[in-house]
Design a protein around this motif. Sequence first.
Motif, short mmCIF file in Angstrom:
data_model
loop_
_atom_site.label_atom_id
_atom_site.label_comp_id
_atom_site.label_asym_id
_atom_site.label_seq_id
_atom_site.Cartn_x
_atom_site.Cartn_y
_atom_site.Cartn_z
N ARG A 1 37.33 34.66 36.89
CA ARG A 1 38.49 34.50 37.78
C ARG A 1 39.77 34.23 36.98
O ARG A 1 40.86 34.51 37.47
CB ARG A 1 38.23 33.36 38.76
CG ARG A 1 37.17 33.68 39.79
CD ARG A 1 37.10 32.60 40.84
NE ARG A 1 35.98 32.80 41.75
CZ ARG A 1 35.74 32.03 42.80
NH1 ARG A 1 36.54 31.00 43.07
NH2 ARG A 1 34.70 32.27 43.58
N THR B 1 40.68 35.72 34.39
CA THR B 1 41.22 36.96 33.82
C THR B 1 41.22 38.10 34.82
O THR B 1 41.37 39.26 34.43
CB THR B 1 40.40 37.38 32.59
OG1 THR B 1 39.02 37.47 32.94
CG2 THR B 1 40.57 36.38 31.46
N GLU B 2 41.05 37.82 36.08
CA GLU B 2 41.04 38.91 37.05
C GLU B 2 42.47 39.22 37.47
O GLU B 2 43.39 38.42 37.29
CB GLU B 2 40.19 38.54 38.27
CG GLU B 2 40.80 37.45 39.13
CD GLU B 2 39.91 37.12 40.31
OE1 GLU B 2 38.87 37.79 40.47
OE2 GLU B 2 40.25 36.19 41.05
N GLY B 3 42.63 40.38 38.04
CA GLY B 3 43.96 40.79 38.51
C GLY B 3 44.35 42.14 37.96
O GLY B 3 43.77 42.63 36.99
N GLU B 4 45.29 42.73 38.63
CA GLU B 4 45.79 44.05 38.22
C GLU B 4 47.29 43.91 37.94
O GLU B 4 48.00 43.25 38.69
CB GLU B 4 45.57 45.07 39.35
CG GLU B 4 44.11 45.37 39.63
CD GLU B 4 43.49 46.26 38.57
OE1 GLU B 4 44.25 47.01 37.93
OE2 GLU B 4 42.26 46.19 38.38
N PRO B 5 47.74 44.53 36.89
CA PRO B 5 49.18 44.47 36.61
C PRO B 5 49.95 45.36 37.59
O PRO B 5 49.63 46.55 37.72
CB PRO B 5 49.28 44.99 35.18
CG PRO B 5 48.10 45.87 35.03
CD PRO B 5 47.01 45.30 35.88
N PRO B 6 50.91 44.82 38.26
CA PRO B 6 51.65 45.64 39.23
C PRO B 6 52.70 46.50 38.53
O PRO B 6 53.56 46.00 37.82
CB PRO B 6 52.29 44.60 40.14
CG PRO B 6 52.44 43.39 39.29
CD PRO B 6 51.34 43.41 38.28
N VAL C 1 52.93 48.50 36.07
CA VAL C 1 53.16 48.49 34.63
C VAL C 1 53.51 49.89 34.13
O VAL C 1 54.41 50.07 33.30
CB VAL C 1 51.91 47.94 33.90
CG1 VAL C 1 51.97 48.27 32.42
CG2 VAL C 1 51.83 46.44 34.08
N THR C 2 52.82 50.88 34.66
CA THR C 2 53.06 52.25 34.18
C THR C 2 54.50 52.67 34.42
O THR C 2 55.16 53.23 33.52
CB THR C 2 52.09 53.21 34.90
OG1 THR C 2 50.76 52.73 34.75
CG2 THR C 2 52.21 54.59 34.31
#
Lengths: 195, 206
Positions: free
Chosen positions: A23, A25-30, A32-33
């Motif tokens: 938990r 290290t979870e998550g998605e970068p919003p 980023v691309t």
Amino acid sequence: MWSEDDSADDNELDRVINEAARRLTEGEPPAVTTRVLARLDQPMLPRLLQLPGRAILLTFLAAALAVIVFAIVVIRPLVQPFFHPSGAGKTQPNLPSPPPAVVATERRQPGDNPPEPTEAVSPRRRSPTVVRSGPDAIDAAFALPALTTSPLVTSSLAIDPLASTALPAAGSISVPPLEPIAPLAVPSIEEPQRD
Amino acid sequence: VDDAELVVRARQGESAAFGELVDRHRTAVYRAALAALGSPDEAEDAAQDAFLAAYRRLDSFRGASSFKTWLLTIAWHMAINRRRGLGRIWFRLVRSAGNRAPGSAGNRAEAEAGAALACAPSSEPTPEEAAASAQLMRIVQDAIRGLPPKLRDALLLAQSGEYDYGEIGAMLAAPIGTIKWRVSEARRQIRQRLRERGYADVVRRR
């Protein structure tokens, strides 16, 4: 001793630990691309600003700037009245002595008129009519009267003409004749006898 | 299209190819930065910086390792450099001092969570039990944050599910055996702390 209960406890604890670590290290970068592609065309920052310790560097620069501004804004007005000669309530500091004067002299011959009074010429010639205010008032207190320059009077030097006397004629040099040298008599060399 | 071909196209100036690479590896890079920094905002900034640095160093990528491993190594180094900043050190000092103060709110909540879990029946989770379980999770997470950096980094990277041990070894510049030992040692130290605080029984009763 290691028991099955301890092993079960460890497994259960490990499961909780693994879940907690996951938990963290979870998550998605919003987006980023999109942001990376937008920054690809921008010019790079100077290398100095990309250093990891740039926060420290900028802090030092800001502190140095603050010290300079403090010195200019706060300290300078406090120091200037202290050296003002007419400052009320201020003690008169030990003023520096005026700069040494350069005495102009001229070489005289014995018997000439007594020398005229010498004039002290300051390297900084200031007119007494010049009125200064503010921090330069201290200079006005040391203003010297205007110098009156007179042309130098020099008497011509009388030099006696040089006396030239004729040198006596030198006699002829007599050289005695050389003595004849007799020829040397050289004896013949005998061969050594062999046994 | 594999990563190697996208790298070639990106080297030729095709930004869309590099965008595809970013899209493929953004989660792995972001989670590595999050493991190093602990803050989502800083992790996102570090991830962006890592991708930009990788784009400008594409010519130095020789293909000795996979593009993902090469990219993760860059991202990890940039995140570690950011972690060493003065501001974060100060922040961590203040936070750790607040967490360890006796009688602090964190310690009281920790004790209440343990009591709630110990007294809760083992059937349906009650709201109190759910809250206590969440509190226990926070306690374990605090214990993870309190680990030495080498152990913590290895544990977080291993449990993120994004990397194999080879990739973690490349990031941390350590052999795979060392990485496995660090993960095991990190778990052991946390178990020991939980036992010292009486949470081993709590977890067993769940």
